[in-house]
Every structure is written in C-alpha cells, then in structure tokens.
Motif scaffolding. Structure first.
Motif, mmCIF file in Angstrom:
data_model
loop_
_atom_site.group_PDB
_atom_site.id
_atom_site.type_symbol
_atom_site.label_atom_id
_atom_site.label_comp_id
_atom_site.label_asym_id
_atom_site.label_seq_id
_atom_site.Cartn_x
_atom_site.Cartn_y
_atom_site.Cartn_z
ATOM 1 N N GLN A 261 25.339 -4.364 -17.815
ATOM 2 C CA GLN A 261 24.574 -3.181 -18.210
ATOM 3 C C GLN A 261 23.392 -3.602 -19.073
ATOM 4 N N LYS B 280 22.803 -5.293 -11.121
ATOM 5 C CA LYS B 280 24.084 -5.314 -10.403
ATOM 6 C C LYS B 280 24.055 -6.345 -9.267
ATOM 7 N N LEU C 86 22.752 6.377 -12.198
ATOM 8 C CA LEU C 86 22.400 4.961 -12.354
ATOM 9 C C LEU C 86 20.965 4.725 -11.912
ATOM 10 N N TYR D 78 19.403 -0.903 -13.310
ATOM 11 C CA TYR D 78 20.826 -1.248 -13.225
ATOM 12 C C TYR D 78 21.169 -1.813 -11.843
#
Length: 440
Positions: A129, A382, A374, A378
C-alpha cells in the motif's frame, strides 16, 4: 473515487459465506444481489476442508446471481487477519525515461524496489500500500506520474500472511469456478470503509466480533497500524449456552437471538421462557437474567483479551474510542458491556443499506467498497507483487450498462471503444479497396 461499474465481494467466514453484488453509478453504491450460505469447511476463519468450502461458496454465489440477474465470474475476496504482519517499506530508483518524466513503469519499479526483503518461506506478501512518493526530495506526493524528476522514492506498507491461508482461499475460489480479482485484507477494508476521516486520522479501534473469531484493528494517521485475532466469537457464546443449559446447538442459537442480552443489569430475573433440555420430557423454565449471565461471561472474556493487547500499545488512549461490528455485535447490551470493560466511548456500526442493516454484513460490504475505490497507483504497485501489468483504464472499468441476460465476466471494453474500432476498420478497408482498384 469509485469507478462506475459492477463489483462483487466474497467474505468466507466461519459461520457463513456472504456475497454482495454492487453496482456503482457516479460513486454511489447500489446493492443488487446478496448471497448468504452456511459455512462448512471453515474453522476459526481458516479453511480446513476445501471441498466443503467450495460448495458453500457456490451456494452463496448462486443466490447472489439469481437476485442480481447476472453470471458472476470475478470476485474480490477477503483475507482474514490471522498472523497478519504490517511492515513499513521504502524503495528508491532513478527515473528511467530520457525525458525524466515519471511513468507507470517507474511507479511499478519503485514498488518492486520497496519489496526487496527477506520473507520467510512459510509467509507470502499479500499486498503493498503506497503512502506517499518523494521526487528529488519533494515529499508528500500521492501520484508522481507525469512529473519530472531524477530520483523517485516510495514509502508505504507491505502486508504479509501465512502462505497456507492465502493459497487455500485462492484455491477454494478458483475451484468454485471464479477468478480472484483482488485479495482484500479484511481489517484494512473494514477500517477504511466504516470510519470517518477524523476517526482514521486521530485514531480509532475497530473490533469485529465474528462467528468464529474476533479481530481487533487499530487505525491511526489514516494507516492500519495493528491487528490482533482472538480465536473466539459469537459461536462460542452459543456453545456456552448449549453446554450450561444442556440444550441443542440450534436451540441455543435461537435463545441467543430471541432472548439474549450481554448486559445482565438490563434484564429481569422474573422474565422466563421455556427451554428444551436434553433428557427432559417437558421444557424447563429459564429466566432472562441467567441467560444473560452466560452470554456476559464469554463476551467479557473476549473483550478482556482485546483489552490486554490494546493496553500494551496504548491504543485505548486514542480519541476515537472503539467501534464494534460483526455478527455477534448485534447481541443487545453488547455496547454497554464493552464500554464498561474498555472504559472508553464505544459505538456499534450497522450498515445503512436496505435489507442489510445488520452488522453481520459489514465485512462483505467493506470488501466491495474498498475494491471499488482502489486507485491506479495502487494497481501499479500491486503489479510488483503479482507480476501483472495494469490494464488500460477502459479495461479496468467494469461494463457500465450490464446486460442482465449475459455473463458478468469482469472488466470489458466499453461499447463506444468497440464502435470506434469498427468504424476505423471500415474506413481502412474502403481506402485499401480504392487503391487496389486504381492499380489493378
């Protein structure tokens, strides 16, 4: 801001598997389908029988599909906080492009640099995060893309969990015929969704009293700082009632729901009700106060275990107090009991969605809402964990106008883009035909 489209959340709990189908229009959540099936194959939040868990997921998905009128293929699934670890992470890279303009690839690369760490073989990185970026010493940047710089740094949090738990959850979802769109850390989604900006900033404790376990989470400075799991929940209250009153588990559950109260001072010793006792031909009269004392004993034990770990980190000093949610939090009197034990302000969170105004649905609603909100930064970070490359914006957004007679299969290209492509193809073919006629 939530994307416009369809999102599906899956919460695999100890006592039940819950599914929510939500449609977002201009960031407004509209729940159009719900599934709720009894859990089998789950013990204290952990998958212990894959086949039984798969069957429970399929039953819940089937109910949600029928109500929503769509075929579900992709889901965001919650990951419990069991042995979850939250660590700070930091990465730094040199901006790669000749123009020194920070790109998607740079964001992904700096996230990869932040993930360079030694992870024990039994653990796995679940998520990263990003909190903020620094470009050439300028701090506090949330999205550095498009900026000019030579050195890019990222500060954030990395979440790791037991490899067995993560593998088993993914295995069950895939065996049920679904694709995992997002692995969502349940306490992170919960704190992000149900707390106000002020509560997240100044610090608040969220206690999720589920069926098989109780999860305590602390949010401060808008970051998830701490989680703790106690392997006791509402199901243990039911077992205590069953054992003490010598009645079946189903009868005990009915007593808890219909007559239960967690705060004996609110009850009466003169109010009685019949209980079917094993070995007795006639029901036995039990008073309301006695039942309440049984419930209080277990809930007091659960709250005291949370209190012990919270006192160790001085979390009870945070101004936000305690927010209770989860299925067992719906027992009357539980707020009074919690306030007496923790000595701080305690309030109950109940979802405000038609037909779902029960704390038992808080987790699955938060999974959907968290997934829908989201952002692209992010998604890029990810990719450093999963190895996936973030799709283009049009393919990330779910189909806006759902055809309820067709399969819902996750991200789809917008109809407008398809029309443009067809139009361009027709134009090219006409030009080719024109020149071929000239040179024949």
């Amino acid at each position: 801001m939530a994307k416009t489209g369809m999102y599906v959340g899956l919460d695999i709990g100890t006592t039940s598997v819950k599914v929510i189908v939500a449609e977002y229009v201009d960031s407004q959540m509209n729940i159009i389908g719900v599934g709720n099936a009894k859990s089998e194959g789950i013990n204290r939040g952990i998958v212990v029988d894959i086949d039984k868990t798969v069957q429970a997921i399929q039953r819940a998905i089937g109910q949600a599909e029928e109500k929503a009128g769509i075929k579900i293929r992709q889901v965001s699934v919650g990951v419990p906080a069991n042995l979850l670890e939250v660590e700070d992470c930091q990465g730094m890279i040199a901006v790669s492009g000749e123009s020194k303009e920070i790109s998607n690839e740079d964001v992904r690369n700096v996230a990869s640099a932040a993930l360079v760490r030694s992870v024990p073989p039994e653990r796995q990185i679940i998520s990263i995060q990003p909190q903020e970026f620094t470009v050439d010493g300028f701090e506090g940047i949330k999205d550095p893309r498009g900026m000019i710089g030579v050195r890019l740094e990222m500060f954030g949090h990395v979440f790791t969990g037991p490899k067995t738990i993560i593998h088993n959850i993914r295995k069950c979802v895939e065996k049920a015929g679904l694709v995992v769109a997002e692995m969502v850390i349940a306490p992170l989604a919960l704190t992000e969704t149900i707390l106000s900006d002020g509560e997240k900033d100044f610090g608040t404790i969220v206690i999720d009293v589920g069926g098989g376990q109780t999860t305590t989470a602390v949010m401060h400075d808008k970051q998830l700082k701490f989680t703790h799991v106690n392997q006791e929940g509402g199901e243990f209250v039911t077992k205590d009632i069953s054992t003490v009153l010598n009645t079946s588990f189903n009868n005990a559950e009915a007593l808890k729901i219909n007559y239960g109260d967690a705060y004996p001072a609110r009850t009466s010793a003169s109010e009685e009700f019949p209980v079917d006792v094993i070995g007795k031909s006639e029901p036995v009269k039990i008073d309301e106060r006695y039942l309440s004392e049984i419930i209080e004993a277990r809930m007091e034990q659960i709250f005291n275990k949370s209190k012990e770990v919270l006192e160790e980190i001085d979390a009870l000093e945070l101004p936000g107090g305690v927010v209770l949610t989860g299925g067992a939090a719906s027992i009357p009197g539980i707020v009074d009991l919690a306030q007496e034990i923790f000595g701080v302000t305690v309030k109950l969170y109940v979802p405000n969605h038609m037909g779902l105004r029960n704390p038992v649905f808080t987790n699955v609603i938060s999974i959907v809402d968290y997934s829908a909100n989201l952002n692209e930064v992010y998604q890029l970070a990810k990719g450093a964990v999963t190895g996936e490359v973030m799709p283009t914006e049009q393919s990330v957004v779910y189909q806006q106008e759902t055809n309820y007679e067709t399969t819902y299969d996750g991200p789809q290209e917008s109809p407008l883009a398809q029309d443009e492509e067809t139009s361009d193809e027709g134009f090219v073919n006409k030009v080719k035909g024109f020149f071929s006629n000239i040179f024949e």
